[in-house]
Design an enzyme around this catalytic site. Sequence first.
Site, PDB file in Angstrom:
ATOM      1  N   HIS A 271      32.979 -32.837 -70.903  1.00 16.96           N
ATOM      2  CA  HIS A 271      31.801 -33.627 -71.282  1.00 16.96           C
ATOM      3  C   HIS A 271      30.559 -32.878 -70.968  1.00 16.96           C
ATOM      4  CE1 HIS A 271      33.596 -37.550 -72.910  1.00 16.96           C
ATOM      5  NE2 HIS A 271      34.089 -36.634 -73.227  1.00 16.96           N
TER       6      HIS A 271
ATOM      7  N   TYR B 228      24.866 -36.999 -61.435  1.00 16.20           N
ATOM      8  CA  TYR B 228      26.007 -37.200 -62.224  1.00 16.20           C
ATOM      9  C   TYR B 228      27.129 -36.204 -62.175  1.00 16.20           C
ATOM     10  CZ  TYR B 228      28.796 -39.762 -65.689  1.00 16.20           C
ATOM     11  OH  TYR B 228      29.896 -40.234 -66.572  1.00 16.20           O
TER      12      TYR B 228
ATOM     13  N   TYR C 236      26.598 -45.741 -71.549  1.00 18.24           N
ATOM     14  CA  TYR C 236      26.313 -46.547 -70.364  1.00 18.24           C
ATOM     15  C   TYR C 236      25.383 -47.660 -71.069  1.00 18.24           C
ATOM     16  CZ  TYR C 236      28.689 -43.821 -66.939  1.00 18.24           C
ATOM     17  OH  TYR C 236      29.528 -42.928 -66.058  1.00 18.24           O
TER      18      TYR C 236
HETATM   19  C1  PHB Z   1      36.081 -44.866 -66.510  1.00 19.49           C
HETATM   20  O1  PHB Z   1      36.685 -44.074 -67.460  1.00 19.49           O
HETATM   21  O2  PHB Z   1      37.037 -45.668 -66.080  1.00 19.49           O
HETATM   22  C2  PHB Z   1      34.926 -44.694 -65.909  1.00 19.49           C
HETATM   23  C3  PHB Z   1      34.167 -43.773 -66.428  1.00 19.49           C
HETATM   24  C4  PHB Z   1      32.600 -43.520 -66.108  1.00 19.49           C
HETATM   25  C5  PHB Z   1      32.235 -44.460 -65.016  1.00 19.49           C
HETATM   26  C6  PHB Z   1      33.142 -45.501 -64.524  1.00 19.49           C
HETATM   27  C7  PHB Z   1      34.299 -45.582 -65.183  1.00 19.49           C
HETATM   28  O3  PHB Z   1      31.128 -44.372 -64.506  1.00 19.49           O
END
Ligand code: PHB
Length: 401
Positions: A75, A392, A208
Site C-alpha cells: 500500500h 506511518y 481511518y
Molecule cells: C489491522 O488490519 O488489524 C489494522 C490495520 C491498521 C491499524 C490497526 C489494525 O492501524
Amino acid sequence: MQIQRTQVAIIGGGPAGLLLGQLLHKAGIEAILIERQSPDYVLSRIRAGVLEQVSMDLLDEAGVGARMHREGLVHGGFDMLFKGERHRIDMQALTGGQQVMVYGQTEVTRDLMDARQAAGLPTIYDAANVTVHDFDTDRPRVRYETTGPNGTEQHEIACDFIAGCDGFHGVCRASVPRSAIREYEKVYPFGWLGVLADTPPVHHELIYVNSPRGFALCSQRSHTRSRYYLQVPLTDKVENWSDEAFWDELRLRLDPAARAQLVTGPSIEKSIAPLRSFVTEPMRFGRMFLAGDAAHIVPPTGAKGLNLAASDVKYLSGAFIEFYRDKTAAGIDAYSERCLRRVWRAERFSWWFTSLMHRFPDNGEIGQKLQEAELDYIVHSEAGSRSVAENYVGLPLNFGE
Ligand code: PHB
Ligand code: APR
C-alpha cells in the site's frame, strides 16, 4: 530435574521470540524457545497487519519473507474520513517512495513457526510455571515444567542470556525487583470491537474514520478477507454485538460511497480489545533483555506494535551477534537506550493518532470540532500530511543519529 545448556533462552513464542530465534540461528547462535501455550493457541490470536519497510527487511533477513512478498498487499497510501468526506494520504509521494505491506501478524507468526520447525530448532510448547533466575549474575537460569507420561517433569536451562519476549502478561518483566524498573502507562476510555470476515474489502486501501459516532477502521488481510474495527465503550460485551448490529453501526460511520461499496457477511472472528500506552524503562536487567510487548504496548491506531517488536529484535540480535562474534558488549550496553528512543517515538505517534481519531467521553462537542479542524489542517497542508506519512511508514532506524 533435567538440565539443558544453551546460549540464549528465549521466553515467549510470539513474533518477537520467533524472529529473534531465526536471526540467532542464521548467525550460528544457539537458542531454546520456551512458550507457555500450544502452537494452535499462538496462531489463533488475531492482531494488526501493517508492516513497515524495516520489518519487511528483517523478515527477509531472517529468511521468512517469501510468502509475505507473494501474498501481502503493498500500500502506498490510506484514506482519512472526517466530516463525511474522504481524503487520501499519499504516503509514497510524501516520503520519497516508501510503502507498507498489509500482511496479517498471524501469517508472520505462521511463517516464523514453519521456518523454526523446518530448521529443527529446540522449542518447548505448553511449558508451565516458567521462572527466570540469577539474571543479575553471569549464569542466568530458566526453569519450567512439562507434563510427561509420569506426570509433571521439572526442567532447568542454564544460559548466557535470557530474552524476555513473553508479551505484556509475561513472567520476565514481572520478575524484576520493583525498585529497578519504571513503568509509564495510559489506559484509554474505550475499546476496539474487531470483526474479520471473508468479504472483499470496502476499499483497496485502509480507511481511518473520525465520526461523531466514534472511530472506525476499514482494514484487510487479502482481496477476499476484510478486517473492520469500531470504537466501543469498555462496558460493551462482544456477545451483545450481533454481526448485523456491527455492520449497521459501521455503515453509519462511513461516507456514502464506502457505504455503497460495503459487502457484509458472517464474522469469522469478533473480539473487543482495550487500548493502552505502556513503556518499561529500562529494557535490560543484567543478562535479561525485554523485547516487544513484554516491554511496551501501543494503542493499535497506526499498527506500530509488531513493527516495534521487530526493531527491538533487530537491535537485540545484533547485540548478541556482536557479543559472540566480536567479543564486545557494546551492543548489549546500548540496547535499552537505542530501543527506548524508537519506542517513545512510536508511542508518541500512536497516542497522537489515537487522540486525533477517537471520541473521548469527557471532551464534548468541542473535542469533535477541534479534531476536525486538526484533520482539515493535516490533509490540506503538505507539512501536516508528510508528518503523518513519515511516521506511518516508520521512521528510519538511525533517525536523529
Ligand atoms: C489491522 O488490519 O488489524 C489494522 C490495520 C491498521 C491499524 C490497526 C489494525 O492501524
Ligand atoms: N512463559 C512462556 N511464554 C509466555 C509466558 C511465560 N510465562 N507468558 C507469556 N508467554 C508467551 C505468550 O503465550 C505469547 O505467545 O509469550 C508470547 C508473547 O507474544 P505476543 O504477546 O505476541 O508479544 P510479542 O511477540 O512481543 O509480539 C508483539 O504482538 O500484541 C502484539 O501488537 C503486538 O504486534 C505486536 C506483537
